[in-house]
Design an enzyme around this catalytic site. Structure first.
Site, short mmCIF file in Angstrom:
data_model
loop_
_atom_site.label_atom_id
_atom_site.label_comp_id
_atom_site.label_asym_id
_atom_site.label_seq_id
_atom_site.Cartn_x
_atom_site.Cartn_y
_atom_site.Cartn_z
N HIS A 1 0.83 -1.20 0.00
CA HIS A 1 0.00 0.00 0.00
C HIS A 1 0.87 1.26 0.00
O HIS A 1 1.61 1.51 0.95
CB HIS A 1 -0.88 -0.04 1.25
N ARG A 2 0.81 2.02 -1.10
CA ARG A 2 1.68 3.19 -1.31
C ARG A 2 3.16 2.79 -1.24
O ARG A 2 4.01 3.55 -0.78
CB ARG A 2 1.38 4.30 -0.30
N ASP B 1 0.12 -1.67 4.53
CA ASP B 1 1.39 -0.98 4.75
C ASP B 1 2.49 -1.95 5.17
O ASP B 1 3.66 -1.57 5.24
CB ASP B 1 1.24 0.06 5.88
N ASP C 1 -1.09 6.19 -5.76
CA ASP C 1 -2.12 7.20 -6.04
C ASP C 1 -1.62 8.21 -7.06
O ASP C 1 -0.47 8.67 -6.97
CB ASP C 1 -2.46 7.94 -4.75
N LYS D 1 -6.82 9.60 -8.07
CA LYS D 1 -7.26 10.42 -6.94
C LYS D 1 -8.15 11.56 -7.44
O LYS D 1 -7.83 12.75 -7.34
CB LYS D 1 -6.05 10.96 -6.19
N HIS E 1 -0.23 10.75 -2.32
CA HIS E 1 -1.55 10.35 -1.83
C HIS E 1 -2.52 11.52 -1.67
O HIS E 1 -3.62 11.51 -2.19
CB HIS E 1 -1.44 9.60 -0.50
N GLU F 1 -4.51 3.98 -8.26
CA GLU F 1 -5.69 4.66 -7.75
C GLU F 1 -5.73 6.08 -8.32
O GLU F 1 -4.84 6.89 -8.06
CB GLU F 1 -5.72 4.72 -6.22
#
Length: 247
Positions: free
Chosen positions: A9-10, A238, A38, A120, A51, A118
């Site tokens: 995640h990220r 994460d 993102d 945004k 993000h 993703e």
């Protein structure tokens, strides 16, 4: 039943500055199945990876991402506010750039890693972002190694209109009832709910209708093993190192 895939995640953000090339490279080194990140647009229309809509939380600057040109964004330290949740081996570089989507694609192009992009577009719609992201996917021939997701479901459908064969997911932060009918109505392959919402019955219902379930963790980390026994398709956290150990 297929193995649950491990998505960072990220990037590997629990140990490295989120949405930076360092976090992406460390996730790749770990052997993750996918990386989630993102995408916004700079003021001059360059897809960039960060993000928040604002620069304040993570970087050395403040203000809206969309108000800075890409050249200006490149001069900002994306790691300025980073604090590791766990001790690091060695030191984190003090300066990480805000990557462009092209920077990331150039890095990932020859790796067997799925990119969960993703969009945004939940606050600012960034007109044209879908076409710009798709042009880069096509340039790097990554159309078959990505998932396009967004909380803005209209943005997802705009990607589908550009290329209906792209795998897409509707992101939600709610306890929707019977989402399979919604996915079927709009021709979207994946459902991206918060992990705390999952039960085996809920996942089975979506699987029985032919949909994939890729769940995400935000700031609250619930019991990973309890999430994994639901049989979901991908888990986005994460802590890809902890998921790797469990898998």
């Amino acid at each position: 039943m297929n193995r649950t895939l491990n998505f960072a995640h990220r990037g590997f953000r629990s140990r490295y500055p989120e949405n930076t090339m360092l976090a992406f490279s460390k996730a790749a080194d770990l052997g993750v199945d996918g990386i989630e990140f993102d995408v916004h647009l700079s003021s001059d229309g360059v897809p960039v990876i960060i993000h928040d809509e604002t620069l304040d939380r993570t970087s050395s600057a403040s203000g809206l991402v969309k108000d800075f040109s890409f050249d200006e964004l490149k001069k900002i330290n994306a790691a300025a506010k980073f604090k590791s949740a766990e001790p690091l081996n060695g030191t984190v570089p003090l300066n990480e750039k805000i990557p462009s989507l092209e920077d990331y694609f150039d890095f990932i192009k020859n790796k067997d890693i799925i990119s969960n992009i993703e969009l945004k577009t939940g606050v600012f719609e960034y007109p044209g972002i879908e076409e710009k992201v798709y042009a880069l996917l096509k340039k790097y021939n990554l159309q078959d190694k990505c998932i396009i997701s967004s909380f803005n479901h209209e943005s997802v459908l705009r990607m589908k209109k550009i290329n209906s064969s792209l795998v897409c997911g509707f992101l939600v932060d709610s306890w929707d009832l019977h989402p399979a009918a919604y996915l079927k109505k709009y021709g979207v392959e994946c459902y991206h709910p918060p992990a705390y919402r999952l039960t085996k019955e809920f996942v089975d219902e979506l699987h029985n209708e032919g949909f994939k379930v890729n769940a995400w963790f935000g700031s609250i980390q619930t019991d990973y093993s309890q999430v994994l026994i639901t049989g979901l398709d991908s888990i986005i956290t994460d802590y890809p190192d902890k998921i790797a150990d469990l898998l």
